[in-house]
Scaffold this motif. Structure first.
Motif, PDB file in Angstrom:
ATOM      1  N   ILE A 132       0.828  -1.208   0.000  1.00  0.00           N
ATOM      2  CA  ILE A 132       0.000   0.000   0.000  1.00  0.00           C
ATOM      3  C   ILE A 132       0.863   1.260   0.000  1.00  0.00           C
ATOM      4  O   ILE A 132       1.562   1.556   0.970  1.00  0.00           O
ATOM      5  CB  ILE A 132      -0.935   0.022   1.227  1.00  0.00           C
ATOM      6  N   GLY A 133       0.798   2.016  -1.082  1.00  0.00           N
ATOM      7  CA  GLY A 133       1.515   3.284  -1.153  1.00  0.00           C
ATOM      8  C   GLY A 133       0.724   4.369  -0.450  1.00  0.00           C
ATOM      9  O   GLY A 133      -0.462   4.554  -0.732  1.00  0.00           O
ATOM     10  N   VAL A 134       1.369   5.078   0.477  1.00  0.00           N
ATOM     11  CA  VAL A 134       0.660   6.112   1.243  1.00  0.00           C
ATOM     12  C   VAL A 134       0.995   7.525   0.765  1.00  0.00           C
ATOM     13  O   VAL A 134       0.607   8.507   1.390  1.00  0.00           O
ATOM     14  CB  VAL A 134       0.954   5.985   2.756  1.00  0.00           C
ATOM     15  N   GLN A 158      -3.359  12.963   0.732  1.00  0.00           N
ATOM     16  CA  GLN A 158      -3.052  12.457  -0.601  1.00  0.00           C
ATOM     17  C   GLN A 158      -3.165  10.940  -0.710  1.00  0.00           C
ATOM     18  O   GLN A 158      -2.892  10.375  -1.768  1.00  0.00           O
ATOM     19  CB  GLN A 158      -1.652  12.908  -1.027  1.00  0.00           C
ATOM     20  N   LEU A 159      -3.572  10.266   0.364  1.00  0.00           N
ATOM     21  CA  LEU A 159      -3.832   8.834   0.253  1.00  0.00           C
ATOM     22  C   LEU A 159      -5.009   8.619  -0.688  1.00  0.00           C
ATOM     23  O   LEU A 159      -5.993   9.355  -0.637  1.00  0.00           O
ATOM     24  CB  LEU A 159      -4.175   8.229   1.620  1.00  0.00           C
ATOM     25  N   THR A 160      -4.918   7.616  -1.532  1.00  0.00           N
ATOM     26  CA  THR A 160      -6.028   7.329  -2.429  1.00  0.00           C
ATOM     27  C   THR A 160      -7.154   6.643  -1.656  1.00  0.00           C
ATOM     28  O   THR A 160      -6.936   6.068  -0.581  1.00  0.00           O
ATOM     29  CB  THR A 160      -5.593   6.405  -3.577  1.00  0.00           C
ATOM     30  N   LEU A 161      -8.345   6.690  -2.215  1.00  0.00           N
ATOM     31  CA  LEU A 161      -9.484   6.022  -1.586  1.00  0.00           C
ATOM     32  C   LEU A 161      -9.228   4.520  -1.481  1.00  0.00           C
ATOM     33  O   LEU A 161      -9.605   3.874  -0.499  1.00  0.00           O
ATOM     34  CB  LEU A 161     -10.756   6.283  -2.398  1.00  0.00           C
ATOM     35  N   LYS A 162      -8.561   3.980  -2.496  1.00  0.00           N
ATOM     36  CA  LYS A 162      -8.275   2.543  -2.496  1.00  0.00           C
ATOM     37  C   LYS A 162      -7.291   2.180  -1.389  1.00  0.00           C
ATOM     38  O   LYS A 162      -7.409   1.127  -0.754  1.00  0.00           O
ATOM     39  CB  LYS A 162      -7.720   2.119  -3.857  1.00  0.00           C
ATOM     40  N   VAL A 216      -6.904   3.821   1.479  1.00  0.00           N
ATOM     41  CA  VAL A 216      -7.648   3.932   2.739  1.00  0.00           C
ATOM     42  C   VAL A 216      -8.491   2.683   2.963  1.00  0.00           C
ATOM     43  O   VAL A 216      -8.522   2.114   4.061  1.00  0.00           O
ATOM     44  CB  VAL A 216      -8.548   5.190   2.730  1.00  0.00           C
ATOM     45  N   GLU A 217      -9.154   2.234   1.917  1.00  0.00           N
ATOM     46  CA  GLU A 217     -10.004   1.041   2.006  1.00  0.00           C
ATOM     47  C   GLU A 217      -9.182  -0.190   2.358  1.00  0.00           C
ATOM     48  O   GLU A 217      -9.579  -1.003   3.202  1.00  0.00           O
ATOM     49  CB  GLU A 217     -10.716   0.833   0.666  1.00  0.00           C
ATOM     50  N   ALA A 218      -8.019  -0.346   1.726  1.00  0.00           N
ATOM     51  CA  ALA A 218      -7.166  -1.513   1.971  1.00  0.00           C
ATOM     52  C   ALA A 218      -6.635  -1.522   3.401  1.00  0.00           C
ATOM     53  O   ALA A 218      -6.553  -2.578   4.041  1.00  0.00           O
ATOM     54  CB  ALA A 218      -6.007  -1.525   0.978  1.00  0.00           C
ATOM     55  N   ILE A 219      -6.274  -0.352   3.908  1.00  0.00           N
ATOM     56  CA  ILE A 219      -5.777  -0.257   5.284  1.00  0.00           C
ATOM     57  C   ILE A 219      -6.874  -0.641   6.272  1.00  0.00           C
ATOM     58  O   ILE A 219      -6.641  -1.373   7.239  1.00  0.00           O
ATOM     59  CB  ILE A 219      -5.260   1.170   5.576  1.00  0.00           C
ATOM     60  N   LYS A 220      -8.079  -0.174   6.018  1.00  0.00           N
ATOM     61  CA  LYS A 220      -9.201  -0.482   6.907  1.00  0.00           C
ATOM     62  C   LYS A 220      -9.526  -1.975   6.911  1.00  0.00           C
ATOM     63  O   LYS A 220      -9.886  -2.541   7.947  1.00  0.00           O
ATOM     64  CB  LYS A 220     -10.437   0.315   6.486  1.00  0.00           C
ATOM     65  N   GLU A 221      -9.388  -2.614   5.749  1.00  0.00           N
ATOM     66  CA  GLU A 221      -9.765  -4.019   5.628  1.00  0.00           C
ATOM     67  C   GLU A 221      -8.651  -4.989   6.016  1.00  0.00           C
ATOM     68  O   GLU A 221      -8.910  -6.170   6.251  1.00  0.00           O
ATOM     69  CB  GLU A 221     -10.219  -4.303   4.195  1.00  0.00           C
ATOM     70  N   ALA A 256      -4.999   9.710   7.840  1.00  0.00           N
ATOM     71  CA  ALA A 256      -6.167   9.465   6.987  1.00  0.00           C
ATOM     72  C   ALA A 256      -7.058   8.353   7.532  1.00  0.00           C
ATOM     73  O   ALA A 256      -8.254   8.320   7.247  1.00  0.00           O
ATOM     74  CB  ALA A 256      -5.713   9.105   5.568  1.00  0.00           C
ATOM     75  N   VAL A 257      -6.451   7.457   8.306  1.00  0.00           N
ATOM     76  CA  VAL A 257      -7.199   6.310   8.852  1.00  0.00           C
ATOM     77  C   VAL A 257      -6.916   6.221  10.359  1.00  0.00           C
ATOM     78  O   VAL A 257      -6.062   5.446  10.797  1.00  0.00           O
ATOM     79  CB  VAL A 257      -6.789   4.990   8.160  1.00  0.00           C
ATOM     80  N   PRO A 258      -7.605   7.017  11.175  1.00  0.00           N
ATOM     81  CA  PRO A 258      -7.348   7.044  12.625  1.00  0.00           C
ATOM     82  C   PRO A 258      -7.468   5.684  13.305  1.00  0.00           C
ATOM     83  O   PRO A 258      -6.755   5.407  14.274  1.00  0.00           O
ATOM     84  CB  PRO A 258      -8.426   8.013  13.145  1.00  0.00           C
TER      85      PRO A 258
END
Length: 231
Positions: free
Chosen positions: A8-10, A17-21, A23-28, A51-53
């Protein structure tokens, strides 16, 4: 069912500047891997956290990579790190490996990816904004237009021949060679052949933008990107 390894590139530094994808991958992801032992000192982690607390509540696997050019030592470190989460992936856990910028550009993830693929593990790369794109934007310049070429150059080797290439040159990984690189760029700049920009800590609170080779600091900065354009 086997899990998936995500690279995952941040992005270069700004959490926005994190992409939506990404953010989604980090959450999952079930587990987050970091290429630094102390997460509070890991830039990739701090960027993603903005971006993802909820990242702070994730299980973290980290490893302190020593800065060395010893290929054998590097290989052992990569294998050692990989072994830390290999079993988890095979048990069905999804692993998110965070990397500054983009995973396909000078990233530790590249070594880990090769080991995972050799073991039959599914790998997915999630792109991030590169440091040189971020640095160009911060400097207010275009990397290329029309028929211009762009060359990505490692500052860890002799760049004399690379500087002769036509088009824009992006110099990364300058490290302890930055003073020598600066000297070469200054000579070409004084001859009116090139224009130089450099950005340290792109997107971070400590960001610095330098216009002209003379302004580039002589001391080594890990997050320094140099952009060289023909006049």
């Amino acid at each position: 069912m086997m899990g998936v390894l995500y690279g995952i590139g941040v992005g270069p530094g700004d959490s926005k500047q994190l992409t939506l994808k990404a953010v989604e991958a980090i959450k999952e992801a079930d587990v987050i891997c970091l290429p630094k032992a102390d997460k509070d000192k890991c830039r990739a982690y701090q960027i993603a956290l903005g971006a993802v607390p909820e990242l702070r509540y994730k299980k973290i696997l980290s490893y302190e990579f020593e800065m060395t050019k010893d290929e054998a030592a590097l290989e052992e470190m990569h294998k050692d790190f990989y072994q830390k989460y290999k079993a988890l992936v095979k048990e069905g856990y999804n692993i998110g490996f965070l990397t500054i910028g983009d995973p396909t550009i000078y990233s530790t993830f590249g070594y880990i990816m090769k080991l995972a693929k050799a073991d039959g593990i599914e790998v997915e790369i999630i792109n991030g904004i590169t440091s040189f794109c971020g640095s160009a934007a911060a400097s207010g310049i275009l990397l290329c237009e029309g028929e211009e070429d762009v060359h990505i150059i490692s500052g860890q080797k002799d760049i004399d021949e690379a500087l002769k290439l036509s088009g824009t040159k992006v110099i990364m990984k300058s490290g302890k060679q930055v003073a020598k690189i600066k000297e070469k760029l200054l000579a070409l700049e004084n001859q009116g052949e090139i224009s130089v920009w450099a950005v340290a800590d792109c997107g971070m609170e400590t960001e610095q933008i330098f216009r002209g080779a003379m302004m580039i600091p002589d001391d080594s900065k890990y997050m320094l990107t140099i952009i060289v354009k023909e006049c």
